[in-house]
Structures are given as structure tokens and as C-alpha cells.
Design an enzyme around this catalytic site. Structure first.
Site, PDB file in Angstrom:
ATOM      1  N   THR A  72       0.832  -1.206   0.000  1.00 53.45           N
ATOM      2  CA  THR A  72       0.000   0.000   0.000  1.00 53.45           C
ATOM      3  C   THR A  72       0.865   1.253   0.000  1.00 53.45           C
ATOM      4  O   THR A  72       0.399   2.320  -0.397  1.00 53.45           O
ATOM      5  CB  THR A  72      -0.908   0.040   1.249  1.00 53.45           C
ATOM      6  OG1 THR A  72      -0.114  -0.346   2.379  1.00 53.45           O
ATOM      7  CG2 THR A  72      -2.088  -0.887   1.120  1.00 53.45           C
ATOM      8  N   ASP A  73       2.135   1.124   0.440  1.00 51.15           N
ATOM      9  CA  ASP A  73       2.940   2.355   0.622  1.00 51.15           C
ATOM     10  C   ASP A  73       3.189   3.085  -0.694  1.00 51.15           C
ATOM     11  O   ASP A  73       3.061   4.304  -0.763  1.00 51.15           O
ATOM     12  CB  ASP A  73       4.240   2.089   1.417  1.00 51.15           C
ATOM     13  CG  ASP A  73       5.190   1.080   0.795  1.00 51.15           C
ATOM     14  OD1 ASP A  73       4.820   0.448  -0.221  1.00 51.15           O
ATOM     15  OD2 ASP A  73       6.312   0.936   1.326  1.00 51.15           O
TER      16      ASP A  73
ATOM     17  N   SER B 249      13.497  -6.393   5.845  1.00 50.61           N
ATOM     18  CA  SER B 249      14.099  -5.088   5.555  1.00 50.61           C
ATOM     19  C   SER B 249      15.555  -4.940   5.947  1.00 50.61           C
ATOM     20  O   SER B 249      15.958  -3.920   6.520  1.00 50.61           O
ATOM     21  CB  SER B 249      13.304  -3.968   6.230  1.00 50.61           C
ATOM     22  OG  SER B 249      12.139  -3.770   5.556  1.00 50.61           O
ATOM     23  N   SER B 250      16.353  -5.931   5.616  1.00 51.09           N
ATOM     24  CA  SER B 250      17.781  -5.801   5.913  1.00 51.09           C
ATOM     25  C   SER B 250      18.404  -4.670   5.082  1.00 51.09           C
ATOM     26  O   SER B 250      19.282  -3.964   5.573  1.00 51.09           O
ATOM     27  CB  SER B 250      18.513  -7.123   5.656  1.00 51.09           C
ATOM     28  OG  SER B 250      18.294  -7.539   4.337  1.00 51.09           O
TER      29      SER B 250
ATOM     30  N   ASP C 298       9.655   0.856   4.830  1.00 56.57           N
ATOM     31  CA  ASP C 298      10.746   0.178   5.546  1.00 56.57           C
ATOM     32  C   ASP C 298      11.729   1.165   6.156  1.00 56.57           C
ATOM     33  O   ASP C 298      12.166   1.020   7.302  1.00 56.57           O
ATOM     34  CB  ASP C 298      11.498  -0.755   4.590  1.00 56.57           C
ATOM     35  CG  ASP C 298      10.577  -1.753   3.920  1.00 56.57           C
ATOM     36  OD1 ASP C 298       9.442  -1.914   4.400  1.00 56.57           O
ATOM     37  OD2 ASP C 298      10.983  -2.365   2.925  1.00 56.57           O
TER      38      ASP C 298
ATOM     39  N   TYR D  98       7.779  -7.057  -8.255  1.00 55.98           N
ATOM     40  CA  TYR D  98       7.445  -5.889  -7.434  1.00 55.98           C
ATOM     41  C   TYR D  98       7.221  -4.674  -8.337  1.00 55.98           C
ATOM     42  O   TYR D  98       6.200  -3.996  -8.262  1.00 55.98           O
ATOM     43  CB  TYR D  98       8.590  -5.621  -6.443  1.00 55.98           C
ATOM     44  CG  TYR D  98       8.305  -4.517  -5.453  1.00 55.98           C
ATOM     45  CD1 TYR D  98       7.802  -4.813  -4.192  1.00 55.98           C
ATOM     46  CD2 TYR D  98       8.529  -3.184  -5.776  1.00 55.98           C
ATOM     47  CE1 TYR D  98       7.534  -3.804  -3.278  1.00 55.98           C
ATOM     48  CE2 TYR D  98       8.264  -2.174  -4.877  1.00 55.98           C
ATOM     49  CZ  TYR D  98       7.779  -2.490  -3.631  1.00 55.98           C
ATOM     50  OH  TYR D  98       7.510  -1.485  -2.732  1.00 55.98           O
TER      51      TYR D  98
HETATM   52  C1  GLA Z   1       9.037  -4.040   0.354  1.00 55.08           C
HETATM   53  C2  GLA Z   1       9.185  -2.548   0.032  1.00 55.08           C
HETATM   54  C3  GLA Z   1       8.179  -1.708   0.817  1.00 55.08           C
HETATM   55  C4  GLA Z   1       6.764  -2.256   0.670  1.00 55.08           C
HETATM   56  C5  GLA Z   1       6.732  -3.762   0.901  1.00 55.08           C
HETATM   57  C6  GLA Z   1       5.389  -4.362   0.595  1.00 55.08           C
HETATM   58  O1  GLA Z   1       9.383  -4.273   1.678  1.00 55.08           O
HETATM   59  O2  GLA Z   1      10.490  -2.111   0.345  1.00 55.08           O
HETATM   60  O3  GLA Z   1       8.257  -0.373   0.408  1.00 55.08           O
HETATM   61  O4  GLA Z   1       6.221  -1.910  -0.567  1.00 55.08           O
HETATM   62  O5  GLA Z   1       7.701  -4.441   0.124  1.00 55.08           O
HETATM   63  O6  GLA Z   1       4.438  -3.865   1.478  1.00 55.08           O
END
Ligand code: GLA
Length: 417
Positions: free
Chosen positions: A52-53, A144-145, A194, A244
Site C-alpha cells: 500500500t505504501d 528489511s535488511s 521500511d 514488485y
Molecule cells: C518491500 C518494500 C516496501 C513495501 C513492501 C510491501 O518491503 O520495500 O516499500 O512496498 O515491500 O508492502
């Protein structure tokens, strides 16, 4: 794997900068002197609000007590000398280099090169550094490394140059800079979630973030006798980058079409579930599924956060109705990601199915970009033992893979020690 006993250890360590003594020793071994400071940035797990971001929507992640640490000493010249201990690789570069990054440069170092370059381009003072890098955020597991690496690198360069603390007000701007590093130096058109949670996380709180205005609220989790359990499928997210970027493009295409009927909409965030239902037939089938998921997920985040806010302080032993509502929204989020957004995989589905079958599991979903990586579940403490056993055995029986389970503490964002 984290056992119930060493979970207590984890919780204790998360509050104790003693966790930083190994990196200090390693720095001394490499450079023959102590580091001046250590920049430490956490990984994250997103509880709800996936994909959603980058659609200007809402997210609700938490920072976890798994960190990327950079021990630093300022240099008197403009060189950056880096040793990444976990991958046994080194790299050095000049802050003044203007040539393209050489092909053989290690992937991790591109984040530091990117941070240094964008900080300078934005007019910030940056100093040359000697640094060692190490951490326990699992790499490529959707925790989120890479955001933790960019955030820790940002603090490392800025602190070396100015030795003053980063103010709260500067953090959203720094998060945006780290996001640009992903876009421009790693080729992932990610959103802002993240990097923001890694900088702004708060102990025992989720970050309710509006990814358009960047306004945020720290919402106490009040999970009482429940824990957040993260299960790693150990499946690497091979398709993550290409798929993505494709999803992002599909969402943008959806908005473009829907704007014919809803001219005020500039992103999927502006479209309500009701309005979408009126016009969904105008969209090609695949675009329709992608948009439906995002629009419904935004509504779920808002509902999930208000459910959590209904949980009064100190709500104790029972899994009350608001937590059940929160868990149901997590489950629905997973189904949308699986069926409409199509970013789940067999292993993620299996882990969530096993989890939901266990009494005491409130909700379970994939977390992060998908195509592998981790699930997140809310589990009543008295069910944790069963959860660990059943998830491990049943997942192993069906896939031949030993999953990893992390029972994480919800931590503060990045800090300099
Ligand atoms: C990754 C991206 C984020 C977000 C997520 C899915 O972590 O870095 O910005 O889009 O995927 O929610």
C-alpha cells in the site's frame, strides 16, 4: 531457532547496548583501535498494510530487535573503508568519486555508495570513515535488511561529519533519501515504509503511517499476553524485484483508467471500496484484481488500527474481540495478497495455514514484498510452545525445509551509541 528460554535473553539484550560489544571487538581487530560510535538500525515486520505504501496508502509496521550495526571511526581524508563481516567482503571508495560504480562492486556496498552520494547531493556534510558492518537481520527474508543498511549508513556518515544527534524532524526526510537509494542504486521502486519504520520505530508500538502525507502515529500494541511470531520460509525471494516493479506499474495503470470516472483520484489511496465496485468492470481482469487488493487493504489497515485502539490499557488474559478483529483482518490481508495481488507462494500459504489451525493464533499473514520471506502471526503466549513445535514439524514434513521462528520484541528505531 529462537526457543522460549532464549527469547527472554533476546528481550533482555534488546534493551542492552551490550549486544554491541562483539562489533566493537571486531572493529578493534580490523583497525587496531576502538570505534568512535556505532550506528544501529532495526529490521521491521509489517503487521498489516502490504503493497500500500507506493500507492500513497496506509501501513502498520513495527521495528524488531534485529539490527544492522555499523561501527565507525572518522577518517581525516575523504575515503570510505568498509568491512562487511557477515559476508567477509571489503570495499573502499572515495566520497569524491564521480565515475559509475564498477561492475564488480559488492551489492551491499552500493547502498553505502548511494547514501553517501545522495547525502552530498542534498547538501549535507559527509565525512570519510573506517567501518565494520555486521547484523542479525536475516538477508533476503522480507524483514528489511537493506533498509536497515541504508538507515545505519545514513546515521554513520552524518554522525561522523557533525557529531550531533539526528533530530526527530529530520527523520522523514532521511527516510525519503534512503528510499531513493533503493530506486537509484538497487533498482527496486519500493515505497517509504521500511526506511521510515527503521528510523521512527518505538518500543511496543506500531507505526500507523500515512504514506502520502508522511504523518504518523505511534499506536501502543497492548498485546497483553500475546506475542508476535515471525516464521521464515527460508525461500529466497527470487522474483521479488521484477514482480514488485510490475505490481507497481499495474496499480498506476489502474488509477489511470479509473480516473476517467473518478477524476479526483491521483492514486489508489483516493478510491473507496464502494466507488471501486461501481467501476471495477471497466478494468482489464488482472488490473482489476491488483487494484481491488490495494483498495481493500487500505481499508483493512484503518480498521485494524482502530480495533487495536479499542483495546484498553492492560487488557489482560483473554483474547478480546478487538484483537480477534485485528487477527481476522490480518488473515483477510493474506488472502488478498494470495488471490488478488498474487505475491504469495506455496510455502507462505502453508505456514499461514498451519499457524491458523493452532488454537491461540489470532491471525497470520505473509509480510513484506512476498514470493518467499516471512509470515507474521499473533500468538497467545500459552500457545507458543505448540506453535513452535507444529510449525516446525508440519512445515518440514511438507517441504523438507527447517523454518526459522523469531519471537521478536518491538523495539525503538535507529540509534547511535
Ligand atoms: C518491500 C518494500 C516496501 C513495501 C513492501 C510491501 O518491503 O520495500 O516499500 O512496498 O515491500 O508492502
Amino acid at each position: 531457532m529462537v526457543t522460549l528460554t532464549n527469547r527472554k535473553e533476546n528481550l533482555k539484550n534488546s534493551k542492552n547496548p551490550d549486544r554491541l560489544s562483539p562489533i566493537t571487538e571486531r572493529f578493534e581487530a580490523v583497525f587496531g583501535t576502538a570505534p568512535t560510535f556505532i550506528a544501529s538500525a532495526p529490521g521491521r515486520v509489517n503487521l498489516i498494510g502490504e503493497h500500500t505504501d507506493y500507492n500513497d496508502g496506509y501501513v502498520f509496521p513495527v521495528a524488531i530487535n534485529k539490527y544492522l550495526n555499523i561501527a565507525v571511526r572518522k577518517r581525516s581524508d575523504r575515503r570510505v573503508v568498509l568491512h562487511a563481516l557477515d559476508v567477509s567482503e571489503s570495499c573502499d571508495f572515495s566520497l569524491d568519486a564521480r565515475t559509475p560504480i564498477p561492475h564488480q562492486t559488492p551489492a551491499w556496498s552500493r547502498y553505502l555508495i548511494g547514501v553517501a552520494s545522495l547525502l552530498q547531493a542534498s547538501g549535507k556534510q559527509v565525512a570519510g570513515i573506517d567501518a565494520v558492518i555486521t547484523g542479525d537481520v536475516p538477508i533476503g527474508a522480507g524483514l528489511s535488511s537493506s533498509a536497515a543498511l541504508s538507515v545505519a549508513a545514513t546515521l554513520a556518515f552524518l554522525t561522523a561529519a557533525s557529531e550531533t544527534a539526528i533530530s526527530e524532524n529530520d527523520k522523514p526526510e532521511l527516510a525519503a533519501l534512503c528510499q531513493r537509494v533503493e530506486h537509484e542504486f538497487a533498482g527496486v521502486k519500493c515505497g517509504i515504509m521500511d526506511q521510515t519504520i527503521s528510523l521512527l520505530g518505538q518500543e511496543n508500538c506500531g507505526l500507523f503511517l500515512d504514506c502520502r502525507s508522511l504523518e504518523y502515529e505511534h499506536v501502543p500494541l497492548n498485546l497483553a499476553d500475546h506475542a508476535i511470531a515471525i516464521c521464515n520460509t527460508k525461500v529466497k525471494r527470487e522474483l521479488a524485484t521484477s514482480e514488485y516493479n510490475k505490481r507497481r506499474a499495474e496499480c498506476e495503470r489502474g488509477v489511470e483508467i479509473l480516473r476517467r470516472w473518478l477524476p479526483g483520484a491521483t492514486s489508489l489511496r483516493d478510491i473507496t471500496v464502494t466507488d471501486f465496485k461501481k467501476h471495477e468492470e471497466e478494468l482489464p481482469a488482472l488490473t482489476q484484481k491488483r487494484c481491488r487488493y490495494v483498495i481493500e487493504e487500505n481499508a483493512r489497515v484503518v480498521a485494524a488500527v482502530s480495533a487495536l485502539k479499542c483495546r484498553s490499557e492492560g487488557t489482560s488474559s483473554r483474547t478480546d474481540e478487538s484483537l480477534i478483529a485485528f487477527g481476522n483482518l490480518m488473515n483477510a490481508s493474506h488472502h488478498g495478497l494470495r488471490d488478488d495481488y498474487q505475491v504469495s507462494c506455496t510455502e507462505l500459504d502453508l505456514l499461514t495455514d498451519i499457524a491458523r489451525d493452532i488454537t491461540g493464533v489470532v491471525g497470520s499473514r505473509m509480510t513484506g514484498a512476498g514470493f518467499g520471506g516471512c509470515t507474521v502471526s499473533i500468538v497467545r503466549n500459552d500457545a507458543l510452545e505448540t506453535f513452535q513445535t507444529r510449525v516446525t514439524t508440519e512445515y518440514h514434513q511438507k517441504t523438507g525445509i527447517e523454518p526459522e521462528i523469531y519471537l521478536c520484541h518491538v523495539s525503538n528505531g535507529a540509534q547511535v551509541f
